[in-house]
Design a protein around this motif. Structure first.
Motif, PDB file in Angstrom:
ATOM      1  N   UNK A  27       0.748  -1.736  -0.326  1.00 44.39           N
ATOM      2  CA  UNK A  27      -0.343   0.161   0.007  1.00 44.39           C
ATOM      3  C   UNK A  27       0.650   1.551   0.288  1.00 44.39           C
ATOM      4  N   UNK A  28       0.286   2.208   0.673  1.00 45.27           N
ATOM      5  CA  UNK A  28       0.488   3.822   0.433  1.00 45.27           C
ATOM      6  C   UNK A  28       0.065   4.389   1.513  1.00 45.27           C
ATOM      7  N   UNK A  29       0.829   5.855   1.671  1.00 47.76           N
ATOM      8  CA  UNK A  29       0.032   6.471   2.451  1.00 47.76           C
ATOM      9  C   UNK A  29       0.411   8.378   1.543  1.00 47.76           C
ATOM     10  N   UNK A  30      -0.712   9.740   1.843  1.00 50.00           N
ATOM     11  CA  UNK A  30       0.471  10.448   1.368  1.00 50.00           C
ATOM     12  C   UNK A  30      -0.401  11.659   2.576  1.00 50.00           C
ATOM     13  N   UNK A  31       0.357  12.556   2.918  1.00 54.33           N
ATOM     14  CA  UNK A  31       0.643  13.505   3.528  1.00 54.33           C
ATOM     15  C   UNK A  31      -0.048  14.789   2.959  1.00 54.33           C
ATOM     16  N   UNK A  32      -0.909  15.762   2.741  1.00 54.66           N
ATOM     17  CA  UNK A  32      -0.933  17.050   2.042  1.00 54.66           C
ATOM     18  C   UNK A  32      -1.215  18.287   3.329  1.00 54.66           C
ATOM     19  N   UNK A  33      -0.443  18.950   3.335  1.00 51.09           N
ATOM     20  CA  UNK A  33      -1.313  20.221   4.052  1.00 51.09           C
ATOM     21  C   UNK A  33      -2.135  21.138   3.100  1.00 51.09           C
ATOM     22  N   UNK A  34      -3.036  22.155   3.890  1.00 51.25           N
ATOM     23  CA  UNK A  34      -3.740  22.935   3.004  1.00 51.25           C
ATOM     24  C   UNK A  34      -4.253  24.369   3.824  1.00 51.25           C
ATOM     25  N   UNK A  35      -4.840  25.351   2.633  1.00 48.07           N
ATOM     26  CA  UNK A  35      -5.305  26.090   3.559  1.00 48.07           C
ATOM     27  C   UNK A  35      -6.422  26.993   3.337  1.00 48.07           C
ATOM     28  N   UNK A  36      -7.791  27.050   3.849  1.00 54.80           N
ATOM     29  CA  UNK A  36      -9.424  27.083   3.409  1.00 54.80           C
ATOM     30  C   UNK A  36      -8.911  28.974   4.052  1.00 54.80           C
ATOM     31  N   UNK A  37      -9.891  29.276   3.268  1.00 51.84           N
ATOM     32  CA  UNK A  37      -9.945  30.807   3.275  1.00 51.84           C
ATOM     33  C   UNK A  37      -8.938  30.770   4.031  1.00 51.84           C
ATOM     34  N   UNK A  38      -8.817  31.292   3.793  1.00 48.71           N
ATOM     35  CA  UNK A  38      -6.852  32.210   3.755  1.00 48.71           C
ATOM     36  C   UNK A  38      -6.702  32.480   5.095  1.00 48.71           C
ATOM     37  N   UNK A  39      -7.259  31.506   6.272  1.00 49.88           N
ATOM     38  CA  UNK A  39      -6.620  31.316   7.951  1.00 49.88           C
ATOM     39  C   UNK A  39      -6.416  30.193   8.492  1.00 49.88           C
ATOM     40  N   UNK A  40      -7.764  28.942   7.273  1.00 48.50           N
ATOM     41  CA  UNK A  40      -7.825  27.782   8.561  1.00 48.50           C
ATOM     42  C   UNK A  40      -6.828  26.883   8.102  1.00 48.50           C
ATOM     43  N   UNK A  41      -5.909  26.321   9.174  1.00 45.14           N
ATOM     44  CA  UNK A  41      -4.781  25.552   8.195  1.00 45.14           C
ATOM     45  C   UNK A  41      -5.229  23.691   8.695  1.00 45.14           C
ATOM     46  N   UNK A  42      -4.658  22.461   7.462  1.00 45.70           N
ATOM     47  CA  UNK A  42      -5.357  21.145   7.517  1.00 45.70           C
ATOM     48  C   UNK A  42      -4.543  20.553   7.381  1.00 45.70           C
TER      49      UNK A  42
END
Length: 106
Positions: free
Chosen positions: A58-73
């Motif tokens: 298998x595999x896994x992936x990790x990604x970071x992103x921003x919503x509405x220019x103020x929330x980090x996920x």
């Protein structure tokens, strides 16, 4: 409480887990990804727009992103042939994130 979204792809018999976590700071995202890179140093990795780590079955992936220019996920996706192994890997990644958050806050 830890909630993990789980689905089973019956055509290929792979288990898919997804988890999206909100964090306070983009630095937590970067430190978490760097820590995961170090933790899985001996595995085949692709570090383009997201971190994708291949492991046996298998595999896994990790990604970071921003919503509405103020929330980090941080988004974690795991696909593996073993449901138990995939769940253990998800818990391991969540623990790494918890350690990064604890160190960053202190």
């Amino acid at each position: 409480m830890l909630s993990i979204d789980s689905t089973t792809d019956t055509k290929s018999s792979y288990y898919k887990l997804e988890k999206t976590i909100q964090v306070n700071n983009i630095l937590v995202c970067d430190k978490f990804i760097n820590w995961v890179i170090g933790e899985f140093d001996l595995y085949l990795k692709n570090e383009s727009e997201e971190l994708k780590v291949y492991f046996p079955n298998g595999w896994f992936c990790v990604k970071s992103f921003i919503k509405e220019n103020r929330f980090f996920f941080i988004e974690i996706k795991i696909q593996g042939k073993s449901k138990v192994a995939s769940e253990i890997l998800m818990v391991r990644l969540i623990r790494i994130l918890d350690q990064v958050v604890d160190l960053f806050i202190k």
